[in-house]
Design an enzyme around this catalytic site. Structure first.
Site, PDB file in Angstrom:
ATOM      1  N   LYS A  65       6.196  -5.936  -1.844  1.00  0.00           N
ATOM      2  CA  LYS A  65       5.079  -6.806  -1.451  1.00  0.00           C
ATOM      3  C   LYS A  65       4.030  -6.882  -2.557  1.00  0.00           C
ATOM      4  O   LYS A  65       3.617  -7.967  -2.968  1.00  0.00           O
ATOM      5  CB  LYS A  65       4.420  -6.266  -0.170  1.00  0.00           C
ATOM      6  CG  LYS A  65       3.094  -6.933   0.152  1.00  0.00           C
ATOM      7  CD  LYS A  65       2.437  -6.353   1.388  1.00  0.00           C
ATOM      8  CE  LYS A  65       1.621  -5.129   1.170  1.00  0.00           C
ATOM      9  NZ  LYS A  65       0.240  -5.337   0.701  1.00  0.00           N
ATOM     10  N   ASN A  66       3.579  -5.723  -3.029  1.00  0.00           N
ATOM     11  CA  ASN A  66       2.455  -5.723  -3.972  1.00  0.00           C
ATOM     12  C   ASN A  66       2.810  -6.353  -5.311  1.00  0.00           C
ATOM     13  O   ASN A  66       1.943  -6.877  -5.998  1.00  0.00           O
ATOM     14  CB  ASN A  66       1.921  -4.297  -4.174  1.00  0.00           C
ATOM     15  CG  ASN A  66       1.151  -3.807  -2.952  1.00  0.00           C
ATOM     16  OD1 ASN A  66       0.836  -4.593  -2.062  1.00  0.00           O
ATOM     17  ND2 ASN A  66       0.874  -2.513  -2.904  1.00  0.00           N
TER      18      ASN A  66
ATOM     19  N   ARG B 185      -6.445  -9.380   0.174  1.00  0.00           N
ATOM     20  CA  ARG B 185      -7.180  -8.862  -0.968  1.00  0.00           C
ATOM     21  C   ARG B 185      -6.567  -9.265  -2.311  1.00  0.00           C
ATOM     22  O   ARG B 185      -7.274  -9.609  -3.252  1.00  0.00           O
ATOM     23  CB  ARG B 185      -7.240  -7.328  -0.867  1.00  0.00           C
ATOM     24  CG  ARG B 185      -7.952  -6.700  -2.017  1.00  0.00           C
ATOM     25  CD  ARG B 185      -8.041  -5.204  -1.901  1.00  0.00           C
ATOM     26  NE  ARG B 185      -8.495  -4.654  -3.160  1.00  0.00           N
ATOM     27  CZ  ARG B 185      -9.744  -4.635  -3.550  1.00  0.00           C
ATOM     28  NH1 ARG B 185     -10.682  -5.114  -2.773  1.00  0.00           N
ATOM     29  NH2 ARG B 185     -10.082  -4.144  -4.726  1.00  0.00           N
TER      30      ARG B 185
ATOM     31  N   CYS C 107     -12.668  -3.301   3.642  1.00  0.00           N
ATOM     32  CA  CYS C 107     -11.548  -3.261   4.573  1.00  0.00           C
ATOM     33  C   CYS C 107     -11.583  -1.914   5.272  1.00  0.00           C
ATOM     34  O   CYS C 107     -12.340  -1.025   4.902  1.00  0.00           O
ATOM     35  CB  CYS C 107     -10.236  -3.586   3.891  1.00  0.00           C
ATOM     36  SG  CYS C 107      -9.435  -2.228   3.126  1.00  0.00           S
TER      37      CYS C 107
ATOM     38  N   ARG D  75     -13.434  -0.603  -1.425  1.00  0.00           N
ATOM     39  CA  ARG D  75     -12.597  -1.395  -2.327  1.00  0.00           C
ATOM     40  C   ARG D  75     -13.389  -2.384  -3.189  1.00  0.00           C
ATOM     41  O   ARG D  75     -13.261  -3.610  -3.059  1.00  0.00           O
ATOM     42  CB  ARG D  75     -11.493  -2.099  -1.546  1.00  0.00           C
ATOM     43  CG  ARG D  75     -10.728  -1.120  -0.683  1.00  0.00           C
ATOM     44  CD  ARG D  75      -9.495  -1.684  -0.078  1.00  0.00           C
ATOM     45  NE  ARG D  75      -8.405  -1.813  -1.018  1.00  0.00           N
ATOM     46  CZ  ARG D  75      -7.186  -2.218  -0.676  1.00  0.00           C
ATOM     47  NH1 ARG D  75      -6.930  -2.527   0.570  1.00  0.00           N
ATOM     48  NH2 ARG D  75      -6.234  -2.313  -1.579  1.00  0.00           N
TER      49      ARG D  75
ATOM     50  N   ASP E 265      -0.343   4.928  -0.236  1.00  0.00           N
ATOM     51  CA  ASP E 265       0.314   4.074   0.757  1.00  0.00           C
ATOM     52  C   ASP E 265       1.402   4.811   1.542  1.00  0.00           C
ATOM     53  O   ASP E 265       1.916   4.274   2.528  1.00  0.00           O
ATOM     54  CB  ASP E 265       0.918   2.825   0.079  1.00  0.00           C
ATOM     55  CG  ASP E 265      -0.167   1.841  -0.358  1.00  0.00           C
ATOM     56  OD1 ASP E 265      -1.337   2.022   0.030  1.00  0.00           O
ATOM     57  OD2 ASP E 265       0.157   0.890  -1.092  1.00  0.00           O
TER      58      ASP E 265
ATOM     59  N   ILE F 296      -7.782   8.584  -2.716  1.00  0.00           N
ATOM     60  CA  ILE F 296      -7.974   7.214  -3.217  1.00  0.00           C
ATOM     61  C   ILE F 296      -8.954   6.425  -2.338  1.00  0.00           C
ATOM     62  O   ILE F 296      -9.835   5.734  -2.850  1.00  0.00           O
ATOM     63  CB  ILE F 296      -6.619   6.453  -3.301  1.00  0.00           C
ATOM     64  CG1 ILE F 296      -5.586   7.270  -4.097  1.00  0.00           C
ATOM     65  CG2 ILE F 296      -6.809   5.062  -3.921  1.00  0.00           C
ATOM     66  CD1 ILE F 296      -5.866   7.456  -5.568  1.00  0.00           C
TER      67      ILE F 296
ATOM     68  N   ARG G 240       2.391  -7.691   7.852  1.00  0.00           N
ATOM     69  CA  ARG G 240       1.897  -8.025   6.512  1.00  0.00           C
ATOM     70  C   ARG G 240       2.803  -7.433   5.443  1.00  0.00           C
ATOM     71  O   ARG G 240       2.911  -8.004   4.356  1.00  0.00           O
ATOM     72  CB  ARG G 240       0.481  -7.435   6.303  1.00  0.00           C
ATOM     73  CG  ARG G 240      -0.640  -8.202   6.968  1.00  0.00           C
ATOM     74  CD  ARG G 240      -1.972  -7.604   6.537  1.00  0.00           C
ATOM     75  NE  ARG G 240      -1.922  -7.312   5.128  1.00  0.00           N
ATOM     76  CZ  ARG G 240      -2.402  -6.203   4.550  1.00  0.00           C
ATOM     77  NH1 ARG G 240      -3.016  -5.296   5.261  1.00  0.00           N
ATOM     78  NH2 ARG G 240      -2.295  -6.018   3.256  1.00  0.00           N
TER      79      ARG G 240
HETATM   80  C1  UD1 Z   1      -3.404  -1.664  -4.837  1.00  0.00           C
HETATM   81  C2  UD1 Z   1      -2.383  -1.921  -3.761  1.00  0.00           C
HETATM   82  C3  UD1 Z   1      -2.626  -1.027  -2.547  1.00  0.00           C
HETATM   83  C4  UD1 Z   1      -2.710   0.438  -2.978  1.00  0.00           C
HETATM   84  C5  UD1 Z   1      -3.704   0.612  -4.120  1.00  0.00           C
HETATM   85  C6  UD1 Z   1      -3.740   2.017  -4.674  1.00  0.00           C
HETATM   86  C7  UD1 Z   1      -1.950  -4.287  -4.111  1.00  0.00           C
HETATM   87  C8  UD1 Z   1      -2.018  -5.672  -3.588  1.00  0.00           C
HETATM   88  N1  UD1 Z   1      -2.479  -3.323  -3.364  1.00  0.00           N
HETATM   89  O1  UD1 Z   1      -4.666  -2.047  -4.305  1.00  0.00           O
HETATM   90  O2  UD1 Z   1      -1.539  -1.186  -1.633  1.00  0.00           O
HETATM   91  O3  UD1 Z   1      -3.150   1.213  -1.877  1.00  0.00           O
HETATM   92  O4  UD1 Z   1      -3.373  -0.289  -5.200  1.00  0.00           O
HETATM   93  O5  UD1 Z   1      -2.485   2.399  -5.076  1.00  0.00           O
HETATM   94  O6  UD1 Z   1      -1.349  -4.063  -5.141  1.00  0.00           O
HETATM   95  N2  UD1 Z   1     -11.849   1.112  -7.528  1.00  0.00           N
HETATM   96  C9  UD1 Z   1     -13.138   1.201  -8.030  1.00  0.00           C
HETATM   97  N3  UD1 Z   1     -13.664   0.124  -8.683  1.00  0.00           N
HETATM   98  C10 UD1 Z   1     -12.964  -1.025  -8.854  1.00  0.00           C
HETATM   99  C11 UD1 Z   1     -11.661  -1.108  -8.350  1.00  0.00           C
HETATM  100  C12 UD1 Z   1     -11.106  -0.015  -7.690  1.00  0.00           C
HETATM  101  O7  UD1 Z   1     -13.785   2.225  -7.880  1.00  0.00           O
HETATM  102  O8  UD1 Z   1     -13.504  -1.953  -9.443  1.00  0.00           O
HETATM  103  C13 UD1 Z   1     -11.257   2.264  -6.801  1.00  0.00           C
HETATM  104  C14 UD1 Z   1     -11.008   1.935  -5.340  1.00  0.00           C
HETATM  105  O9  UD1 Z   1     -12.171   2.097  -4.564  1.00  0.00           O
HETATM  106  C15 UD1 Z   1      -9.941   2.919  -4.988  1.00  0.00           C
HETATM  107  C16 UD1 Z   1      -9.143   3.066  -6.277  1.00  0.00           C
HETATM  108  O10 UD1 Z   1      -9.970   2.549  -7.316  1.00  0.00           O
HETATM  109  O11 UD1 Z   1     -10.519   4.179  -4.705  1.00  0.00           O
HETATM  110  C17 UD1 Z   1      -7.812   2.355  -6.271  1.00  0.00           C
HETATM  111  O12 UD1 Z   1      -8.026   0.994  -6.036  1.00  0.00           O
HETATM  112  P1  UD1 Z   1      -7.124  -0.119  -6.719  1.00  0.00           P
HETATM  113  O13 UD1 Z   1      -6.120   0.518  -7.616  1.00  0.00           O
HETATM  114  O14 UD1 Z   1      -8.016  -1.147  -7.306  1.00  0.00           O
HETATM  115  O15 UD1 Z   1      -6.376  -0.745  -5.477  1.00  0.00           O
HETATM  116  P2  UD1 Z   1      -5.922  -2.244  -5.264  1.00  0.00           P
HETATM  117  O16 UD1 Z   1      -5.474  -2.834  -6.551  1.00  0.00           O
HETATM  118  O17 UD1 Z   1      -6.921  -2.970  -4.474  1.00  0.00           O
END
Ligand code: UD1
Length: 432
Positions: free
Chosen positions: A33-34, A103, A127, A132, A319, A341, A411
């Site tokens: 999916k991702n 997202r 969320c 996030r 996940d 995380i 989803r």
């Molecule tokens: C992606 C995955 C999700 C998975 C996550 C972590 C997709 C569509 N989703 O989500 O299933 O759970 O990776 O493996 O691919 N963070 C910050 N600042 C930022 C961005 C992120 O502090 O600007 C932090 C977040 O709060 C979180 C961590 O980084 O604690 C990981 O987030 P991130 O890797 O960005 O997750 P997603 O890409 O949203």
């Protein structure tokens, strides 16, 4: 509209999981999916058609198709493939209602900016599992020369100057965010000059994106490691028959389904290196695991407690924290599960407790004392992976567990009940 109706439908539905049936045979893993979601947004980078195969059948994929169509992308979908043609984009502003529910669609800001020089994308919003933020995505786009403003919940980004082309830059991420790495990577492929993304996310989905971009003519190296280098090119071409990698989270869920039902099972196709941390923990807790090519055979023994801490790849994935907790609820001994995380990703604890699990929460750590048997109860999957954890708990519980929250499950799991039923489980969707 169709997407909204579908999720209204699944709000009322329940999965009735009858516990105590052994599983057997082979569980087949769908495309990730991702990966699929972000590869679909990469279509915005080219005027030519990109064709992706091994696309899972999920409401999130339908949601992403709707967003891309709203931007002017022609989408045609076959059984497990999708063709996307962004010959002429009619907008750079995906609609709020669609972005808010998905997202990954925020990541379209990168390719839109790279291709058109401007984008207006609503903030994805919070969320259930945590805040996030998208600070890192925005910081990266600014480093590439974009002017970015966030006002009234909308992120507006544009490239100043007549050429409307981003400029390569060195970007050091504060944290290895998957979404930020993907957003910046998609923006950088069409930039003028060389970019480096340091402290990049190393998740397999980032590597899959880089491979697709390279097959479209991009020059990306180092993806899958902590430093990604991108030599910008002027345009990208289309590509055909690009296969999405197998879903490592679905595969991990299936391995845990085998473990919680104490059933030997084959799970395939799997890229074993994508699941190293998970396979190690399953071995540690008493499962024998044999790997042959892309097939993983699991033979559970007595399951004993082991500790996990969620981490960015190659660590144990957040996940799979909820499904693994369901397994630990049935293990011999006490395990410590630390969620590092997301600050709010332990809502499944209360639901597992309803099924007789013995779990104590200390901040973002759950201390799980295994019980002899879980007992069926009405429960709700509070997010996608929590919903999967409830199904797993139901497979091992005494009685019929009624799982609500299927709009989350749908989803991210491609026909979970059909796959589990074919392997001997009794899982039925109750449609009122
Ligand atoms: C992606 C995955 C999700 C998975 C996550 C972590 C997709 C569509 N989703 O989500 O299933 O759970 O990776 O493996 O691919 N963070 C910050 N600042 C930022 C961005 C992120 O502090 O600007 C932090 C977040 O709060 C979180 C961590 O980084 O604690 C990981 O987030 P991130 O890797 O960005 O997750 P997603 O890409 O949203």
């Amino acid at each position: 509209m169709v997407v909204a109706e579908a999720s209204q439908e699944s709000l009322k539905q329940r999965l009735n999981v009858s516990g105590g049936h052994a599983l057997k045979g082979t569980l087949r893993v769908s495309g990730a999916k991702n990966s699929a979601l972000v590869l679909m947004t990469a279509s915005l980078l080219s005027e030519e058609t990109i064709e992706l195969t091994n696309i899972p059948s999920l409401t999130d994929i339908d949601g992403m198709s709707a967003i891309l169509e709203a931007l002017g992308v022609q989408v045609s979908q076959g059984a497990d493939r999708i063709r996307l043609t962004a010959a002429e984009l009619n907008g750079s502003a995906p609609p709020y209602e669609l972005v808010n529910s998905l997202r990954a669609s925020f990541f379209s800001i990168g390719p839109l900016l790279g291709r058109l020089g401007h984008a207006r994308v609503p903030l994805p919003g919070g969320c259930r599992i945590g805040a996030r933020p998208v600070v890192e995505h925005i910081r990266g786009l600014k480093a590439l020369g974009a002017v970015v403003n966030v006002e009234h919940g909308i992120v507006t980004a544009s490239v100043p100057g007549s050429k409307k082309r981003l400029t390569g830059a060195q970007i050091v991420l504060d944290c290895p965010s998957v979404g930020a790495t993907e957003t910046i990577l998609m923006a950088a492929v069409l930039a003028d000059g060389v970019s480096t993304i340091e402290n990049a996310a190393q998740e397999p989905e980032v590597q899959d994106l880089a491979n697709l971009l390279n097959s479209m003519g991009a020059q990306v190296s180092g993806a899958g490691g902590p430093v990604i280098t991108v030599q910008g090119v002027e345009r990208l071409r289309g590509c055909s028959n690009y296969p999405v990698i197998p879903d490592r989270i679905e595969a991990g869920t299936f391995l845990m389904a085998a473990a919680i039902t104490r059933s030997p099972l084959v799970v395939e196709p799997v890229i074993p290196e994508h699941l190293s941390a998970v396979i190690q923990k399953l071995r540690d807790c008493g499962c024998s695991i044999e790997i042959k090519g892309r097939a993983v055979t699991i033979t559970p023994g007595e399951i004993t407690a082991v500790d996990i801490t969620t981490q960015p790849f190659p660590g144990f994935p957040t996940d799979l924290q909820a499904p693994f907790m369901a397994l630990m609820c049935t293990a011999k001994g006490t395990s410590v599960i630390s969620e590092k995380i997301y600050e709010n990703r332990l809502q499944h604890v209360a639901e597992l407790q309803r099924m007789g699990a013995s779990i104590r929460l200390e901040g973002s750590t759950a201390i799980v004392e295994g019980v002899a048997q879980l007992s069926a109860a009405p429960v709700t999957g509070t997010d996608l992976r929590a919903a999967a954890a409830m199904v797993l708990a139901g497979l091992s519980a005494k009685g019929i567990t009624e799982v609500a929250g299927l709009k989350h499950l749908d989803r991210g799991y491609d026909d979970l009940e059909a796959k589990l039923s074919a392997a001997g489980a009794e899982v039925k969707r109750n449609i009122p």
